[in-house]
Design an enzyme around this catalytic site. Structure first.
Site, PDB file in Angstrom:
ATOM      1  N   ASP A   1      59.363  31.270   4.730  1.00 42.12           N
ATOM      2  CA  ASP A   1      58.818  32.180   3.933  1.00 42.12           C
ATOM      3  C   ASP A   1      59.672  33.014   3.400  1.00 42.12           C
ATOM      4  O   ASP A   1      60.444  33.879   3.847  1.00 42.12           O
ATOM      5  CB  ASP A   1      57.622  32.909   4.697  1.00 42.12           C
TER       6      ASP A   1
ATOM      7  N   ASP B   1      47.165  29.588   4.025  1.00 41.06           N
ATOM      8  CA  ASP B   1      48.249  30.357   4.673  1.00 41.06           C
ATOM      9  C   ASP B   1      47.968  31.872   5.015  1.00 41.06           C
ATOM     10  O   ASP B   1      47.892  32.274   3.941  1.00 41.06           O
ATOM     11  CB  ASP B   1      49.725  30.036   3.743  1.00 41.06           C
TER      12      ASP B   1
HETATM   13  C1  DX5 Z   1      52.564  35.729   4.468  1.00 42.86           C
HETATM   14  C2  DX5 Z   1      53.082  34.458   5.146  1.00 42.86           C
HETATM   15  C3  DX5 Z   1      52.283  34.184   6.291  1.00 42.86           C
HETATM   16  C4  DX5 Z   1      52.953  33.203   7.207  1.00 42.86           C
HETATM   17  C5  DX5 Z   1      52.164  32.746   8.393  1.00 42.86           C
HETATM   18  O1  DX5 Z   1      53.285  36.239   3.455  1.00 42.86           O
HETATM   19  O2  DX5 Z   1      52.995  33.442   4.185  1.00 42.86           O
HETATM   20  O3  DX5 Z   1      51.212  33.889   6.279  1.00 42.86           O
HETATM   21  O4  DX5 Z   1      53.321  32.199   6.474  1.00 42.86           O
HETATM   22  O5  DX5 Z   1      51.747  33.797   9.003  1.00 42.86           O
HETATM   23  P1  DX5 Z   1      50.587  33.808  10.317  1.00 42.86           P
HETATM   24  O6  DX5 Z   1      50.266  32.555  10.383  1.00 42.86           O
HETATM   25  O7  DX5 Z   1      51.072  34.680  11.256  1.00 42.86           O
HETATM   26  O8  DX5 Z   1      49.279  34.448   9.551  1.00 42.86           O
END
Ligand code: DX5
Length: 225
Positions: free
Chosen positions: A44, A183
């Site tokens: 990310d 996501d």
């Molecule tokens: C937000 C990120 C998150 C990450 C996953 O900008 O993209 O969504 O990838 O985070 P979790 O699984 O902890 O929500």
């Protein structure tokens, strides 16, 4: 028709650890235990402008690649992704996803494809699905954010499931092998509802790396999906 990003895992959605939630003191400790169970890994990338957070640059790609031979998907949460595509491609990304709300998204998709990589387009929660329509013929992946981008550990937005279902319909009608990725806030329960809505790629950060055994978490997920 171009083959999908990877051979689709049989019978369940692709599981994609997000290293945003990994142990930065030793990525290998986080990624190695799940590399046999995951389908690819997501990094990310945040610039502090497109989202109110800063994460990492292209150097994260070889660092993650050293921990697992899995392909790497760079989710560019940056205002001007065109400035960074060459660097993330050169660093070894297999797929680069830009946001529909970012500067020059259409040109970025073309450039990513010209570089021989797979291209994804991501939508913030408030961005309409129609934004993907002009790009359907070029896209390998559509990412429906199920949280406001910028931070891991947020709560899943169930109202996004309608958008996931609509995106699934759009992809099926297109006849193209486009991944439908979600996501944000993905755990065992939201993974199930997202897959039921048509998602076939699930990005998992906090729920995975906070599990007592991330490998057992992924095995359990495969049984449920
Ligand atoms: C937000 C990120 C998150 C990450 C996953 O900008 O993209 O969504 O990838 O985070 P979790 O699984 O902890 O929500």
């Amino acid at each position: 028709m171009k083959p999908p990003f990877f051979p689709r895992p049989s019978g369940h959605a692709a599981l994609v650890p997000s290293v945003l939630a990994a142990d930065f003191t030793c990525l290998k400790n986080s990624v190695a235990p799940v590399k046999e169970l995951a389908d690819w890994v997501q990094v990310d990338v945040m610039d502090g402008h497109f989202v109110p957070n800063i994460s990492f640059g292209p150097g994260i790609v070889p660092a993650v690649a050293a921990a697992s031979s899995l392909p790497i998907d760079a989710h560019m949460m940056v205002e001007d992704p065109g400035r960074f595509i060459d660097a993330f491609a050169a660093a070894g990304s297999a797929l680069i996803t830009v946001h529909a709300e970012a500067r020059g998204a259409a040109a970025c998709i073309k450039k990513i494809k010209r570089l021989g990589l797979r291209a994804g387009l991501a939508l913030r929660p408030r961005t309409k699905l129609a934004k993907v329509l002009p790009h359907l013929k070029e896209l390998d992946l559509i990412l429906i954010m199920t949280v406001e981008p910028g931070f891991g550990g947020q709560a899943f937005m169930p109202e996004m499931l309608a958008k996931v279902r609509a995106a699934r319909g759009l992809i099926n009608r297109s006849g193209r092998a486009i991944w439908l990725q979600v996501d944000g806030g993905i755990n065992a329960r939201t993974a199930e509802s997202s897959a039921a809505a048509g998602a076939d790629s699930l990005v998992i950060g906090s729920a995975l790396f906070s599990a007592a055994s991330p490998a057992a978490f992924l095995r359990g997920l495969k049984r449920r999906l």
